[in-house]
Scaffold this motif. Structure first.
Motif, PDB file in Angstrom:
ATOM      1  N   MET A  48      53.605  54.003  89.004  1.00  0.00           N
ATOM      2  CA  MET A  48      53.396  55.379  88.613  1.00  0.00           C
ATOM      3  C   MET A  48      54.609  56.239  88.941  1.00  0.00           C
ATOM      4  O   MET A  48      54.816  57.266  88.332  1.00  0.00           O
ATOM      5  N   THR A  49      55.416  55.817  89.897  1.00  0.00           N
ATOM      6  CA  THR A  49      56.569  56.629  90.265  1.00  0.00           C
ATOM      7  C   THR A  49      57.680  56.547  89.227  1.00  0.00           C
ATOM      8  O   THR A  49      58.550  57.400  89.196  1.00  0.00           O
ATOM      9  N   GLN A  50      57.665  55.527  88.385  1.00  0.00           N
ATOM     10  CA  GLN A  50      58.692  55.376  87.346  1.00  0.00           C
ATOM     11  C   GLN A  50      58.372  56.159  86.078  1.00  0.00           C
ATOM     12  O   GLN A  50      59.265  56.415  85.270  1.00  0.00           O
ATOM     13  N   LEU A  51      57.119  56.544  85.881  1.00  0.00           N
ATOM     14  CA  LEU A  51      56.708  57.207  84.652  1.00  0.00           C
ATOM     15  C   LEU A  51      57.448  58.522  84.398  1.00  0.00           C
ATOM     16  O   LEU A  51      57.905  58.747  83.271  1.00  0.00           O
ATOM     17  N   PRO A  52      57.619  59.409  85.383  1.00  0.00           N
ATOM     18  CA  PRO A  52      58.392  60.621  85.113  1.00  0.00           C
ATOM     19  C   PRO A  52      59.838  60.334  84.685  1.00  0.00           C
ATOM     20  O   PRO A  52      60.385  61.026  83.816  1.00  0.00           O
ATOM     21  N   ASN A  53      60.428  59.288  85.248  1.00  0.00           N
ATOM     22  CA  ASN A  53      61.793  58.921  84.856  1.00  0.00           C
ATOM     23  C   ASN A  53      61.846  58.405  83.425  1.00  0.00           C
ATOM     24  O   ASN A  53      62.782  58.714  82.676  1.00  0.00           O
ATOM     25  N   ILE A  54      60.846  57.649  83.033  1.00  0.00           N
ATOM     26  CA  ILE A  54      60.786  57.134  81.662  1.00  0.00           C
ATOM     27  C   ILE A  54      60.612  58.282  80.678  1.00  0.00           C
ATOM     28  O   ILE A  54      61.269  58.326  79.630  1.00  0.00           O
ATOM     29  N   ILE A  55      59.740  59.221  81.016  1.00  0.00           N
ATOM     30  CA  ILE A  55      59.534  60.388  80.148  1.00  0.00           C
ATOM     31  C   ILE A  55      60.829  61.185  80.020  1.00  0.00           C
ATOM     32  O   ILE A  55      61.163  61.659  78.926  1.00  0.00           O
ATOM     33  N   THR A  56      61.565  61.331  81.095  1.00  0.00           N
ATOM     34  CA  THR A  56      62.832  62.056  81.049  1.00  0.00           C
ATOM     35  C   THR A  56      63.835  61.360  80.136  1.00  0.00           C
ATOM     36  O   THR A  56      64.507  62.011  79.331  1.00  0.00           O
ATOM     37  N   LEU A  57      63.933  60.046  80.229  1.00  0.00           N
ATOM     38  CA  LEU A  57      64.859  59.311  79.366  1.00  0.00           C
ATOM     39  C   LEU A  57      64.466  59.423  77.894  1.00  0.00           C
ATOM     40  O   LEU A  57      65.334  59.556  77.023  1.00  0.00           O
ATOM     41  N   LEU A  58      63.165  59.393  77.614  1.00  0.00           N
ATOM     42  CA  LEU A  58      62.716  59.568  76.233  1.00  0.00           C
ATOM     43  C   LEU A  58      63.023  60.977  75.723  1.00  0.00           C
ATOM     44  O   LEU A  58      63.374  61.161  74.560  1.00  0.00           O
ATOM     45  N   ARG A  59      62.899  61.968  76.595  1.00  0.00           N
ATOM     46  CA  ARG A  59      63.207  63.347  76.202  1.00  0.00           C
ATOM     47  C   ARG A  59      64.692  63.498  75.911  1.00  0.00           C
ATOM     48  O   ARG A  59      65.087  64.207  74.988  1.00  0.00           O
ATOM     49  N   ILE A  60      65.534  62.825  76.663  1.00  0.00           N
ATOM     50  CA  ILE A  60      66.972  62.869  76.395  1.00  0.00           C
ATOM     51  C   ILE A  60      67.268  62.263  75.034  1.00  0.00           C
ATOM     52  O   ILE A  60      68.045  62.819  74.254  1.00  0.00           O
ATOM     53  N   ALA A  61      66.631  61.136  74.734  1.00  0.00           N
ATOM     54  CA  ALA A  61      66.833  60.504  73.428  1.00  0.00           C
ATOM     55  C   ALA A  61      66.327  61.405  72.306  1.00  0.00           C
ATOM     56  O   ALA A  61      66.977  61.531  71.257  1.00  0.00           O
ATOM     57  N   ASP A  62      65.183  62.052  72.513  1.00  0.00           N
ATOM     58  CA  ASP A  62      64.649  62.960  71.498  1.00  0.00           C
ATOM     59  C   ASP A  62      65.556  64.167  71.291  1.00  0.00           C
ATOM     60  O   ASP A  62      65.750  64.617  70.159  1.00  0.00           O
ATOM     61  N   SER A  63      66.112  64.683  72.374  1.00  0.00           N
ATOM     62  CA  SER A  63      66.987  65.847  72.229  1.00  0.00           C
ATOM     63  C   SER A  63      68.271  65.485  71.483  1.00  0.00           C
ATOM     64  O   SER A  63      68.822  66.312  70.757  1.00  0.00           O
ATOM     65  N   LEU A  64      68.729  64.245  71.631  1.00  0.00           N
ATOM     66  CA  LEU A  64      69.871  63.810  70.828  1.00  0.00           C
ATOM     67  C   LEU A  64      69.496  63.700  69.357  1.00  0.00           C
ATOM     68  O   LEU A  64      70.315  63.949  68.474  1.00  0.00           O
ATOM     69  N   GLY A  65      68.240  63.348  69.084  1.00  0.00           N
ATOM     70  CA  GLY A  65      67.752  63.303  67.717  1.00  0.00           C
ATOM     71  C   GLY A  65      67.721  64.677  67.076  1.00  0.00           C
ATOM     72  O   GLY A  65      67.832  64.805  65.852  1.00  0.00           O
ATOM     73  N   LEU A  66      67.573  65.713  67.891  1.00  0.00           N
ATOM     74  CA  LEU A  66      67.596  67.079  67.359  1.00  0.00           C
ATOM     75  C   LEU A  66      68.940  67.412  66.722  1.00  0.00           C
ATOM     76  O   LEU A  66      69.002  68.215  65.789  1.00  0.00           O
ATOM     77  N   LEU A  67      69.990  66.798  67.227  1.00  0.00           N
ATOM     78  CA  LEU A  67      71.322  67.072  66.672  1.00  0.00           C
ATOM     79  C   LEU A  67      71.458  66.557  65.241  1.00  0.00           C
ATOM     80  O   LEU A  67      72.307  67.042  64.487  1.00  0.00           O
ATOM     81  N   LEU A  68      70.628  65.585  64.879  1.00  0.00           N
ATOM     82  CA  LEU A  68      70.707  65.000  63.546  1.00  0.00           C
ATOM     83  C   LEU A  68      69.829  65.714  62.527  1.00  0.00           C
ATOM     84  O   LEU A  68      69.936  65.447  61.339  1.00  0.00           O
TER      85      LEU A  68
END
Length: 54
Positions: A1-21
């Motif tokens: 459960m302690t890794q879940l916030p980190n995974i969500i953060t990494l997915l948000r970074i990937a999504d924010s890069l998708g915003l550039l496209l």
């Protein structure tokens, strides 16, 4: 459960890069933007939630 916030953060970074496209006027942009906001709220809540030990 302690890794879940980190995974969500990494997915948000990937999504924010998708915003550039995406064009700002497209529906895809606003859906990704909303998902980034929701994931930020979930990440913050999970990161501050006290650990439940069995």
């Amino acid at each position: 459960m302690t890794q879940l916030p980190n995974i969500i953060t990494l997915l948000r970074i990937a999504d924010s890069l998708g915003l550039l496209l995406c064009d700002v006027t497209s529906m895809a942009y606003w859906i990704i933007y909303a998902l980034c906001g929701i994931s930020d709220i979930a990440d913050g809540w999970l990161a501050r939630k006290p650990l439940q030990y069995p």
